[in-house]
Design a protein around this motif. Structure first.
Motif, PDB file in Angstrom:
ATOM      1  N   GLN A   6       1.276   4.280  -2.912  1.00  0.00           N
ATOM      2  CA  GLN A   6       0.989   5.684  -2.645  1.00  0.00           C
ATOM      3  C   GLN A   6       2.195   6.584  -2.920  1.00  0.00           C
ATOM      4  O   GLN A   6       2.040   7.736  -3.317  1.00  0.00           O
ATOM      5  CB  GLN A   6       0.543   5.848  -1.193  1.00  0.00           C
ATOM      6  CG  GLN A   6      -0.775   5.164  -0.879  1.00  0.00           C
ATOM      7  CD  GLN A   6      -1.112   5.240   0.593  1.00  0.00           C
ATOM      8  OE1 GLN A   6      -0.391   5.863   1.365  1.00  0.00           O
ATOM      9  NE2 GLN A   6      -2.208   4.588   0.973  1.00  0.00           N
ATOM     10  N   THR A   7       3.404   6.079  -2.722  1.00  0.00           N
ATOM     11  CA  THR A   7       4.613   6.910  -2.875  1.00  0.00           C
ATOM     12  C   THR A   7       5.360   6.637  -4.170  1.00  0.00           C
ATOM     13  O   THR A   7       6.388   7.280  -4.415  1.00  0.00           O
ATOM     14  CB  THR A   7       5.570   6.651  -1.691  1.00  0.00           C
ATOM     15  OG1 THR A   7       5.910   5.256  -1.652  1.00  0.00           O
ATOM     16  CG2 THR A   7       4.918   7.070  -0.379  1.00  0.00           C
ATOM     17  N   ASP A  65       0.824  -1.205   0.000  1.00  0.00           N
ATOM     18  CA  ASP A  65       0.000   0.000   0.000  1.00  0.00           C
ATOM     19  C   ASP A  65       0.861   1.259   0.000  1.00  0.00           C
ATOM     20  O   ASP A  65       0.583   2.225  -0.720  1.00  0.00           O
ATOM     21  CB  ASP A  65      -0.936  -0.001   1.203  1.00  0.00           C
ATOM     22  CG  ASP A  65      -1.969  -1.113   1.122  1.00  0.00           C
ATOM     23  OD1 ASP A  65      -2.154  -1.660   0.025  1.00  0.00           O
ATOM     24  OD2 ASP A  65      -2.568  -1.443   2.175  1.00  0.00           O
ATOM     25  N   TRP A  66       1.921   1.246   0.828  1.00  0.00           N
ATOM     26  CA  TRP A  66       2.793   2.433   0.918  1.00  0.00           C
ATOM     27  C   TRP A  66       3.527   2.665  -0.394  1.00  0.00           C
ATOM     28  O   TRP A  66       3.653   3.803  -0.858  1.00  0.00           O
ATOM     29  CB  TRP A  66       3.792   2.237   2.057  1.00  0.00           C
ATOM     30  CG  TRP A  66       4.788   3.358   2.179  1.00  0.00           C
ATOM     31  CD1 TRP A  66       4.602   4.546   2.790  1.00  0.00           C
ATOM     32  CD2 TRP A  66       6.110   3.374   1.637  1.00  0.00           C
ATOM     33  NE1 TRP A  66       5.733   5.330   2.690  1.00  0.00           N
ATOM     34  CE2 TRP A  66       6.680   4.625   1.984  1.00  0.00           C
ATOM     35  CE3 TRP A  66       6.878   2.468   0.919  1.00  0.00           C
ATOM     36  CZ2 TRP A  66       7.967   4.980   1.629  1.00  0.00           C
ATOM     37  CZ3 TRP A  66       8.163   2.827   0.561  1.00  0.00           C
ATOM     38  CH2 TRP A  66       8.697   4.066   0.896  1.00  0.00           C
TER      39      TRP A  66
END
Length: 571
Positions: free
Chosen positions: A425-426, A421-422
């Motif tokens: 997003q990044t 997920d991280w």
């Protein structure tokens, strides 16, 4: 108990001129001077007797034997005897000095070889007993000399040699003079002994004060440098050596302040202090060879000799500006924290009303799209409620940690989901690598709190990592049976020692725009669940980097597994 033999005993153990000690000091020097004087007088007497004998004027050859024996006796005492203060007693050592002198000079005075008057020689034993012994010993020696002179005058009167009245008068005057010499010399010796003891106490107090000052300076958090006018650092405490460290090298005093190009701003400030003879204060930047810039707040003070007998010294106080700014931010953030607690209290009621209204609205909605919107409102309201609770928990600064949570989760699955997920997003998927090797161990941690912990560590790693592949490495592994470990590694530059010291403290950050709460919240979350968080500099795939690791509490299946401890973890 030692019971020395003595001639005179006063009963006052503190009445002696010199205190008994291992370091004889002035007493030892005076004793050696008197013993040397006795040898010199004995030598002169032997030469004088030989000269008189050569001229044929000697009437009694016993005087030559007395002088030769006296010379050997003085040499023996000078070479082999050791000085020992007599205290309030008179022992065998003093019999070998004062007693020998009195007997020798009395024998010479009685023999009257060559018509020479030996009365002035009695001043030597009187002075010796007065300066190196108590007053009672001095008076006893003067009295014995006076009695011997009077006995010699009486003997001469019996032999009808010369005018007896003149001899008795001369003996009485000489004895009175010896008593006066004994009194004055003893008073001078007492004063000298008191001054010596006072000087020793003053030196001891000065040494103690110096040790206290050194301990205080060594323990100071600010750096302290003592520099002379030639730019040589005479003293540097550990804090200053840490601030001046160039790379891995740490200088120990003495060293030249201008030896490193990095220290030139400090050298210029030191020269300005000596040139203007006044304190200076400035903010300087030290460019280290590794490309880092260390900003210091420097204050100088001039320690000048009042009478010009000693060289002046410049004392420099060094303080890391980043730590100063961190303290200011801490104070500001503490005030904001108190305000945040008040705001959180005020948010609770409207948030509860929003949640209640959303729930009532959701009951009347039939459209799927509208219900999806109310679900989003509900989820974010719950999230805001969690944040408010955590802000209030931190602001209360509770002394005891909350009770251990019973929620558990499989570590590998949770780490994989959070990392994916991280990365989405990044947009850091190309720079990240995930290695899961904990056999999906179960750890006691709330899923949302583990997400916050990992997001903080990953954001911190992304901020300092390079753009290369595998610049960020996430790994799990088993440390001991039932105990898992999570690590987040990045290939960033090494952290300075000052940063490492305050790494997990609240409101401390190496960046001025950061609040400094990320790692502090990570530590609070780990302590809440009995986990351990730490930092170390390690190598991965041949590249040095910064690793933040979390060792979780042993799972319930292994109750005998020891809990994580700082003493057993790498640092």
């Amino acid at each position: 108990m030692n019971t020395p033999s003595h001639w005179f005993e006063t009963g006052d153990k503190g009445s002696s001129t010199w205190e008994t000690s291992h370091e004889l000091g002035s007493f030892g020097r005076l004793w050696h001077a008197f013993m040397t004087a006795r040898v010199a007088i004995a030598t002169v007497l032997v030469i004088l007797q030989a000269f008189i004998y050569a001229l044929g004027n000697i009437t009694n050859r016993w005087s030559i034997a007395v002088c030769i024996a006296y010379l050997f006796a003085t040499l023996a005492v000078r070479l082999w005897a050791k000085p020992r203060p007599p205290g309030s007693t008179f022992d065998a050592q003093w019999l070998s000095t004062i007693g020998v002198d009195v007997i020798t000079f009395s024998a010479l005075n009685f023999l009257q070889s060559g018509g020479i008057n030996y009365t002035p020689l009695f001043a030597l034993p009187v002075l010796l007993s007065s300066i190196l012994g108590p007053i009672l010993l001095a008076f006893g020696t003067a009295a014995s000399v006076t009695l011997l002179l009077l006995a010699d005058a009486w003997w001469n009167w019996l032999q009808a040699l010369g005018d007896p009245n003149a001899r008795f008068l001369q003996s009485g005057l000489s004895g009175s003079g010896f008593f006066l010499v004994a009194l004055l010399a003893n008073h001078l010796a007492l004063r000298l002994a008191r001054e010596e003891q006072l000087a020793k106490r003053s030196q001891s107090a000065a040494r103690m004060q110096t040790q206290v000052n050194e301990l205080v300076i060594e323990a100071l958090a600010d750096g302290v440098l003592v520099v002379d006018i030639n730019g040589i650092v005479r003293s540097a405490n550990p804090a200053s050596r840490r601030l001046l460290a160039a790379g891995d090298s740490v200088r120990s005093a003495p060293f030249i302040l201008a030896a490193e190009n990095t220290w030139q701003p400090l050298a210029e400030l030191m020269h300005r202090t000596f040139a203007e003879q006044s304190p200076q204060e400035a903010d300087v930047s030290l460019n280290t060879p590794g490309g880092h810039t260390r900003r210091l707040h420097v204050r100088t003070r001039l320690a000048a000799s009042p009478n010009g007998t000693h060289e002046s010294l410049c004392v420099m106080f060094l303080e890391d500006l980043r730590e100063m700014e961190a303290r200011v931010r801490t104070e500001k953030m503490a005030a904001m924290g108190r305000m945040s607690a008040a705001v959180a209290h005020e948010i609770r009621n409207p948030l509860a009303a929003i949640s209640q209204a959303n729930a009532l609205l959701e009951e009347d909605l039939q459209d799927a799209g509208h219900r999806q919107l109310t679900a989003m409102v509900r989820q974010n309201a719950q999230r805001l409620a969690h944040i408010v609770d955590e802000v209030l928990n931190i602001s209360r600064a509770q002394a005891q940690l909350p009770a251990a949570q019973t929620s558990t989760l499989p570590l590998d699955d949770a780490v994989q989901k959070i990392a994916s997920d991280w990365a989405g997003q990044t947009a850091a998927s190309a720079r990240m690598r995930v290695t899961l090797d904990s056999d999906n161990a179960v750890v006691g941690f709330e899923p949302e709190h583990l997400r916050r912990l990992m997001i903080n560590l990953l954001d911190n790693a992304l901020r300092y990592a390079s753009d290369g592949a595998h610049a960020i490495d996430i790994a799990t592994q088993v440390v001991t049976p039932g105990q898992a470990r999570l690590s987040v590694w990045s290939d960033g530059q090494p952290l300075e020692q000052t940063v490492q010291t305050h790494l997990f403290e609240p409101f401390f950050s190496s960046e001025s725009r950061s609040s400094g709460l990320g790692l502090y919240i990570c530590r609070e979350l780990c302590e809440r669940y009995g986990a351990l968080i730490g930092y170390q500099r390690v190598q991965r795939n041949g590249t040095d980097g910064n690793e933040f690791f979390v060792v979780f509490r042993p799972s319930p299946q292994f109750p005998n597994t020891p809990s994580p401890s700082f003493a057993t973890m790498p640092t």
